[in-house]
Design a protein around this motif. Structure first.
Motif, PDB file in Angstrom:
ATOM      1  N   GLN A  50     -31.921  -5.815   3.049  1.00  0.00           N
ATOM      2  CA  GLN A  50     -33.002  -4.832   2.981  1.00  0.00           C
ATOM      3  C   GLN A  50     -32.916  -3.817   4.105  1.00  0.00           C
ATOM      4  OE1 GLN A  50     -36.594  -7.181   2.919  1.00  0.00           O
ATOM      5  NE2 GLN A  50     -36.028  -8.201   0.998  1.00  0.00           N
ATOM      6  N   ARG A  51     -32.568  -4.281   5.294  1.00  0.00           N
ATOM      7  CA  ARG A  51     -32.481  -3.370   6.435  1.00  0.00           C
ATOM      8  C   ARG A  51     -31.290  -2.415   6.296  1.00  0.00           C
ATOM      9  NH1 ARG A  51     -37.453  -3.017   8.161  1.00  0.00           N
ATOM     10  NH2 ARG A  51     -38.287  -4.979   8.986  1.00  0.00           N
ATOM     11  N   LEU A  52     -30.187  -2.904   5.788  1.00  0.00           N
ATOM     12  CA  LEU A  52     -29.031  -2.033   5.563  1.00  0.00           C
ATOM     13  C   LEU A  52     -29.356  -0.960   4.531  1.00  0.00           C
ATOM     14  CD1 LEU A  52     -26.255  -4.785   5.488  1.00  0.00           C
ATOM     15  CD2 LEU A  52     -26.441  -2.967   7.203  1.00  0.00           C
ATOM     16  N   VAL A  53     -29.997  -1.347   3.444  1.00  0.00           N
ATOM     17  CA  VAL A  53     -30.390  -0.388   2.412  1.00  0.00           C
ATOM     18  C   VAL A  53     -31.378   0.626   2.989  1.00  0.00           C
ATOM     19  CG1 VAL A  53     -31.609  -0.116   0.220  1.00  0.00           C
ATOM     20  CG2 VAL A  53     -29.936  -1.958   0.494  1.00  0.00           C
ATOM     21  N   GLU A  54     -32.340   0.134   3.775  1.00  0.00           N
ATOM     22  CA  GLU A  54     -33.334   1.018   4.381  1.00  0.00           C
ATOM     23  C   GLU A  54     -32.667   2.049   5.287  1.00  0.00           C
ATOM     24  OE1 GLU A  54     -37.348   0.621   7.220  1.00  0.00           O
ATOM     25  OE2 GLU A  54     -36.428  -1.157   6.311  1.00  0.00           O
ATOM     26  N   ALA A  55     -31.721   1.612   6.093  1.00  0.00           N
ATOM     27  CA  ALA A  55     -31.025   2.533   6.990  1.00  0.00           C
ATOM     28  C   ALA A  55     -30.238   3.567   6.201  1.00  0.00           C
ATOM     29  CB  ALA A  55     -30.100   1.765   7.919  1.00  0.00           C
ATOM     30  N   ASN A  56     -29.589   3.146   5.132  1.00  0.00           N
ATOM     31  CA  ASN A  56     -28.783   4.074   4.339  1.00  0.00           C
ATOM     32  C   ASN A  56     -29.641   5.101   3.612  1.00  0.00           C
ATOM     33  OD1 ASN A  56     -26.010   4.686   3.583  1.00  0.00           O
ATOM     34  ND2 ASN A  56     -26.603   4.135   1.500  1.00  0.00           N
ATOM     35  N   GLN A  57     -30.867   4.727   3.258  1.00  0.00           N
ATOM     36  CA  GLN A  57     -31.742   5.631   2.516  1.00  0.00           C
ATOM     37  C   GLN A  57     -32.586   6.527   3.415  1.00  0.00           C
ATOM     38  OE1 GLN A  57     -33.951   2.946  -0.029  1.00  0.00           O
ATOM     39  NE2 GLN A  57     -32.343   2.925  -1.598  1.00  0.00           N
ATOM     40  N   ASN A  58     -32.667   6.193   4.695  1.00  0.00           N
ATOM     41  CA  ASN A  58     -33.496   6.955   5.627  1.00  0.00           C
ATOM     42  C   ASN A  58     -32.748   8.214   6.059  1.00  0.00           C
ATOM     43  OD1 ASN A  58     -35.033   7.972   7.725  1.00  0.00           O
ATOM     44  ND2 ASN A  58     -35.338   5.999   8.727  1.00  0.00           N
ATOM     45  N   ALA A  59     -33.281   9.377   5.696  1.00  0.00           N
ATOM     46  CA  ALA A  59     -32.604  10.643   6.007  1.00  0.00           C
ATOM     47  C   ALA A  59     -32.501  10.885   7.505  1.00  0.00           C
ATOM     48  CB  ALA A  59     -33.337  11.804   5.339  1.00  0.00           C
ATOM     49  N   ASP A  60     -33.359  10.245   8.295  1.00  0.00           N
ATOM     50  CA  ASP A  60     -33.322  10.427   9.742  1.00  0.00           C
ATOM     51  C   ASP A  60     -32.192   9.640  10.400  1.00  0.00           C
ATOM     52  OD1 ASP A  60     -34.476  11.476  12.221  1.00  0.00           O
ATOM     53  OD2 ASP A  60     -35.060   9.407  12.629  1.00  0.00           O
ATOM     54  N   VAL A  61     -31.655   8.638   9.700  1.00  0.00           N
ATOM     55  CA  VAL A  61     -30.595   7.796  10.258  1.00  0.00           C
ATOM     56  C   VAL A  61     -29.237   8.425   9.995  1.00  0.00           C
ATOM     57  CG1 VAL A  61     -29.437   5.555  10.083  1.00  0.00           C
ATOM     58  CG2 VAL A  61     -31.936   5.665  10.087  1.00  0.00           C
TER      59      VAL A  61
END
Length: 275
Positions: A50-61
């Motif tokens: 979940q955290r990997l997916v969240e990071a990949n989808q976050n435009a700020d990352v």
């Protein structure tokens, strides 16, 4: 009056097996079960995904740092959880219905955001395969990579048989996998499995500095470059060049491309916005 600097998004509840923080365009994901050497249980695996997916989808990352807390990066699957029925393998009702589409190695391979793995200690079994899914590996001097699958009666189940021949060539990959050998940090560096070995106390800062350097580049171009590298692993040269050209055309219409050209001409650092 200047606006206050944005505060990092952080999840630091020590009850969580995976910590997640975003600051300065860098997502730091930390395996947080030091009492069991960060071995992976079923819930921990799901949280990491979940955290990997969240990071990949976050435009700020713009870059991800993956590391561990304590004296190990990840010592493999949690065998105690395996016996209690709370692990990756025992969570399936039968060996024919394992859903590997949403597990960390497959998610990492599909990610466009670059991943720097700061290997803070031992990485064995599943933990070793996790390191291979990163784009860049930095090793603490005390770190060890244990390719111990065949010693345990299994195979590298999460990417090792795919990554190692591509990273090292067939002969060296076969030697490591079939012997189940453990490599020191310096041996891993000499073999080509690490970009750099640093003193243990300097690892976090070095990983952060490298991630900051990556995050300072045009994020759309960085992600496209990683995507092209991944595609190139399985493409003939002529097809790959064609795909690179198709990727280049939209990049040349971005604001970041214009900013890159202007900053070069004006001899100043660029200010990329990801647009």
């Amino acid at each position: 009056m200047a606006e206050p600097a944005p505060q990092p998004t952080i999840n630091d509840n020590t009850a969580n097996d995976v910590l997640y923080e975003v600051a300065d365009h860098i997502a730091t994901i930390t395996l947080n079960a030091p009492q069991r050497m960060n071995t992976i249980s079923g819930p921990m695996l799901n949280e990491l995904t979940q955290r990997l997916v969240e990071a990949n989808q976050n435009a700020d990352v713009r870059c991800v740092v993956l590391t561990g807390r304590g004296r190990a990066f990840c010592a493999g699957l949690d065998l105690k959880a395996e016996r209690s029925g709370d692990s990756l393998l025992s969570s399936a009702s039968s060996p024919t219905n394992l859903d590997l589409r949403n597990t960390p190695p497959t998610v990492m391979h599909a990610m466009d955001k670059p991943i720097v793995c700061a290997v803070n200690g031992g990485a064995a079994g599943y933990g070793f395969d996790l390191t291979l899914g990163a784009d860049i590996r930095l090793l603490a001097r005390s770190a060890k990579l244990a390719v111990a699958f065949c010693k345990r009666g299994v195979v590298p189940e999460s990417g090792g048989t795919w990554y190692l021949p591509r990273l090292l060539g067939w002969s060296k990959a076969a030697e490591l996998i079939l012997t189940g050998r453990t490599l020191s940090a310096d041996e891993a560096l000499a073999a080509g499995l690490a970009s750099e070995v640093v003193d243990d106390e300097a690892l976090a800062a070095r990983a952060r500095a490298l991630a900051t350097e990556i995050a300072g580049n045009a994020p759309l171009a960085v992600q496209a470059a990683k995507r092209m590298m991944r595609m190139g692993l399985n493409e003939p040269f002529n097809e790959h060049v064609h795909h690179v050209f198709l990727q280049l055309l939209p990049l040349m219409r971005t604001q970041d491309f214009q900013e890159g050209v202007r900053s070069f001409m004006e001899k100043r650092p660029p200010d990329f916005q990801g647009r």
